[in-house]
Motif scaffolding. Structure first.
Motif, PDB file in Angstrom:
ATOM      1  N   ALA A  67       0.948  -0.938  -0.257  1.00 19.95           N
ATOM      2  CA  ALA A  67      -0.152  -0.171   0.266  1.00 19.95           C
ATOM      3  C   ALA A  67       0.928   1.155   0.691  1.00 19.95           C
ATOM      4  CB  ALA A  67      -1.319   0.278   0.976  1.00 19.95           C
ATOM      5  N   GLU A  68       1.857   1.340   0.867  1.00 16.54           N
ATOM      6  CA  GLU A  68       2.809   2.482   0.672  1.00 16.54           C
ATOM      7  C   GLU A  68       3.468   2.631  -0.116  1.00 16.54           C
ATOM      8  OE1 GLU A  68       6.564   5.044   1.047  1.00 16.54           O
ATOM      9  OE2 GLU A  68       5.899   2.909   1.008  1.00 16.54           O
ATOM     10  N   LEU A  69       3.910   1.875  -0.646  1.00 18.76           N
ATOM     11  CA  LEU A  69       4.826   1.569  -2.642  1.00 18.76           C
ATOM     12  C   LEU A  69       3.853   2.346  -3.704  1.00 18.76           C
ATOM     13  CD1 LEU A  69       7.526   0.974  -3.730  1.00 18.76           C
ATOM     14  CD2 LEU A  69       6.734  -1.223  -4.300  1.00 18.76           C
ATOM     15  N   SER A  70       2.148   1.309  -3.143  1.00 22.30           N
ATOM     16  CA  SER A  70       1.919   1.624  -4.367  1.00 22.30           C
ATOM     17  C   SER A  70       1.110   3.663  -4.026  1.00 22.30           C
ATOM     18  CB  SER A  70       0.085   0.958  -4.570  1.00 22.30           C
ATOM     19  OG  SER A  70      -1.018   1.642  -5.121  1.00 22.30           O
ATOM     20  N   ALA A  71       0.972   3.760  -3.335  1.00 22.19           N
ATOM     21  CA  ALA A  71       0.431   5.507  -2.931  1.00 22.19           C
ATOM     22  C   ALA A  71       1.506   6.606  -3.009  1.00 22.19           C
ATOM     23  CB  ALA A  71       0.821   5.688  -0.957  1.00 22.19           C
ATOM     24  N   ARG A  72       3.737   5.740  -2.902  1.00 19.85           N
ATOM     25  CA  ARG A  72       4.399   6.579  -3.041  1.00 19.85           C
ATOM     26  C   ARG A  72       4.239   6.684  -4.583  1.00 19.85           C
ATOM     27  NH1 ARG A  72       9.915   4.029  -1.818  1.00 19.85           N
ATOM     28  NH2 ARG A  72       8.579   4.671  -0.005  1.00 19.85           N
ATOM     29  N   MET A  73       4.137   6.072  -5.211  1.00 22.78           N
ATOM     30  CA  MET A  73       3.842   5.169  -6.746  1.00 22.78           C
ATOM     31  C   MET A  73       3.213   6.699  -7.357  1.00 22.78           C
ATOM     32  SD  MET A  73       3.950   2.002  -8.662  1.00 22.78           S
ATOM     33  CE  MET A  73       2.303   1.994  -9.769  1.00 22.78           C
ATOM     34  N   SER A  74       2.078   6.234  -6.848  1.00 26.78           N
ATOM     35  CA  SER A  74       1.149   7.152  -7.344  1.00 26.78           C
ATOM     36  C   SER A  74       1.319   8.727  -7.257  1.00 26.78           C
ATOM     37  CB  SER A  74      -0.001   7.104  -6.879  1.00 26.78           C
ATOM     38  OG  SER A  74      -0.534   5.853  -7.113  1.00 26.78           O
ATOM     39  N   SER A  75       1.849   9.296  -6.438  1.00 26.66           N
ATOM     40  CA  SER A  75       2.227  10.645  -5.686  1.00 26.66           C
ATOM     41  C   SER A  75       3.451  11.276  -6.220  1.00 26.66           C
ATOM     42  CB  SER A  75       2.251  11.055  -4.489  1.00 26.66           C
ATOM     43  OG  SER A  75       3.203   9.866  -3.811  1.00 26.66           O
ATOM     44  N   GLU A  76       4.135  10.006  -6.887  1.00 28.35           N
ATOM     45  CA  GLU A  76       5.246  10.608  -7.893  1.00 28.35           C
ATOM     46  C   GLU A  76       4.579  10.813  -8.993  1.00 28.35           C
ATOM     47  OE1 GLU A  76       9.067   7.150  -7.523  1.00 28.35           O
ATOM     48  OE2 GLU A  76       8.846   8.726  -5.202  1.00 28.35           O
ATOM     49  N   ALA A  77       4.200   9.734  -9.641  1.00 28.07           N
ATOM     50  CA  ALA A  77       3.369  10.190 -11.081  1.00 28.07           C
ATOM     51  C   ALA A  77       2.635  11.357 -11.190  1.00 28.07           C
ATOM     52  CB  ALA A  77       2.653   8.598 -11.242  1.00 28.07           C
ATOM     53  N   LEU A  78       2.018  12.105  -9.977  1.00 29.60           N
ATOM     54  CA  LEU A  78       1.382  12.812 -10.081  1.00 29.60           C
ATOM     55  C   LEU A  78       1.681  14.637  -9.894  1.00 29.60           C
ATOM     56  CD1 LEU A  78      -0.899  14.736  -9.268  1.00 29.60           C
ATOM     57  CD2 LEU A  78      -0.804  14.657  -6.995  1.00 29.60           C
ATOM     58  N   ALA A 119      -4.274   7.003 -13.170  1.00 34.38           N
ATOM     59  CA  ALA A 119      -3.793   5.227 -14.001  1.00 34.38           C
ATOM     60  C   ALA A 119      -2.746   4.425 -13.585  1.00 34.38           C
ATOM     61  CB  ALA A 119      -3.312   6.316 -15.559  1.00 34.38           C
ATOM     62  N   ALA A 120      -1.852   6.057 -12.515  1.00 36.88           N
ATOM     63  CA  ALA A 120      -0.446   5.446 -12.001  1.00 36.88           C
ATOM     64  C   ALA A 120      -1.386   4.532 -10.921  1.00 36.88           C
ATOM     65  CB  ALA A 120      -0.056   6.064 -11.066  1.00 36.88           C
ATOM     66  N   THR A 121      -2.136   4.852 -10.320  1.00 36.00           N
ATOM     67  CA  THR A 121      -2.908   4.165  -8.893  1.00 36.00           C
ATOM     68  C   THR A 121      -4.078   2.843  -9.318  1.00 36.00           C
ATOM     69  OG1 THR A 121      -2.873   6.101  -8.253  1.00 36.00           O
ATOM     70  CG2 THR A 121      -4.742   3.938  -7.300  1.00 36.00           C
ATOM     71  N   LEU A 122      -4.101   2.535 -10.610  1.00 35.62           N
ATOM     72  CA  LEU A 122      -4.520   1.543 -11.166  1.00 35.62           C
ATOM     73  C   LEU A 122      -4.463   0.770 -11.853  1.00 35.62           C
ATOM     74  CD1 LEU A 122      -7.782   0.667 -12.422  1.00 35.62           C
ATOM     75  CD2 LEU A 122      -7.319   1.276 -13.618  1.00 35.62           C
ATOM     76  N   THR A 123      -3.005   0.806 -11.945  1.00 30.30           N
ATOM     77  CA  THR A 123      -1.972   0.303 -12.861  1.00 30.30           C
ATOM     78  C   THR A 123      -1.159  -0.671 -11.761  1.00 30.30           C
ATOM     79  OG1 THR A 123      -1.682   1.300 -14.738  1.00 30.30           O
ATOM     80  CG2 THR A 123       0.425   0.015 -13.850  1.00 30.30           C
ATOM     81  N   ALA A 124      -1.231  -0.184 -10.487  1.00 29.96           N
ATOM     82  CA  ALA A 124      -0.891  -1.073  -9.232  1.00 29.96           C
ATOM     83  C   ALA A 124      -1.394  -1.441  -8.502  1.00 29.96           C
ATOM     84  CB  ALA A 124      -0.428   0.792  -8.018  1.00 29.96           C
ATOM     85  N   LEU A 125      -2.723  -1.259  -8.307  1.00 31.69           N
ATOM     86  CA  LEU A 125      -3.893  -1.826  -8.594  1.00 31.69           C
ATOM     87  C   LEU A 125      -3.878  -2.911  -8.852  1.00 31.69           C
ATOM     88  CD1 LEU A 125      -6.222  -2.603  -6.446  1.00 31.69           C
ATOM     89  CD2 LEU A 125      -7.811  -1.621  -7.922  1.00 31.69           C
ATOM     90  N   ILE A 126      -4.337  -2.845 -10.331  1.00 32.25           N
ATOM     91  CA  ILE A 126      -4.207  -4.068 -10.983  1.00 32.25           C
ATOM     92  C   ILE A 126      -2.693  -5.516 -10.592  1.00 32.25           C
ATOM     93  CG2 ILE A 126      -4.565  -5.613 -13.680  1.00 32.25           C
ATOM     94  CD1 ILE A 126      -5.723  -2.650 -14.608  1.00 32.25           C
TER      95      ILE A 126
END
Length: 176
Positions: A67-78, A119-126
């Protein structure tokens, strides 16, 4: 990798708890766990529950890491999208900037950058769900190949049967 490990830990908890429940219902004090390539292990009920507790804690820790990695990935993409969009606008010619309506840059930085983040969040979720499912199916195959194949065939058949219902739902949603 973390999602795959989390899925393996989850599958381990499910297998051990099911085996403990079967052993208890049969009045047995020990149970055998087939660990695939690691071989057959015989454990007491207490040892098995301890192993399940360790796997559950590992699963929770891995879930937090994912969850932390996914959140970091999304915030970095933003942040990256906003930086690139603002740099592209600010480096454009004055004529181009002057032709844009007032507030356009802010609109671009919020709307388009948010789409990149989604899109980054959805990719991480998938990816997370896919690796978790892969671990669960792999564990099911190790535990009982025939039951795992029957499960996969059953789920595929159910998906094919529900496919027309999915299309109907989308048509009705589009109509509203």
């Amino acid at each position: 990798v973390l999602s795959l490990l989390r899925g393996l830990a989850e599958a381990g908890v499910l297998v051990v708890v099911a085996r403990v429940a079967l052993a208890l219902s049969d009045g047995e004090e020990r149970l055998g766990l087939d660990l695939g390539p690691l071989g057959l292990r015989t454990l007491t009920i207490t040892q098995a529950l301890g192993a399940a507790a360790v796997a559950a804690v590992a699963m929770l820790l891995l879930h937090l890491l994912v969850a932390e990695l996914s959140a970091r990935m999304s915030s970095e993409a933003l942040a990256t999208a906003r930086l690139r969009l603002s740099n592209a606008f600010l480096r454009s010619s004055w004529d181009l900037q002057a032709r844009e309506r007032e507030g356009h840059l802010q609109d671009v930085l919020t709307t388009y950058a948010d789409q990149v983040m989604r899109a980054a969040t959805l990719t991480a979720l998938i990816l997370t769900a896919s690796f978790n499912l892969l671990a669960l199916i792999g564990t099911a195959i190790v535990v009982d190949v025939r039951a795992a194949l029957a499960m996969v065939i059953g789920v595929a058949a159910l998906a094919m049967l529900l496919r027309p219902l999915n299309g109907l739902t989308r048509q009705r949603a589009a109509a509203n």
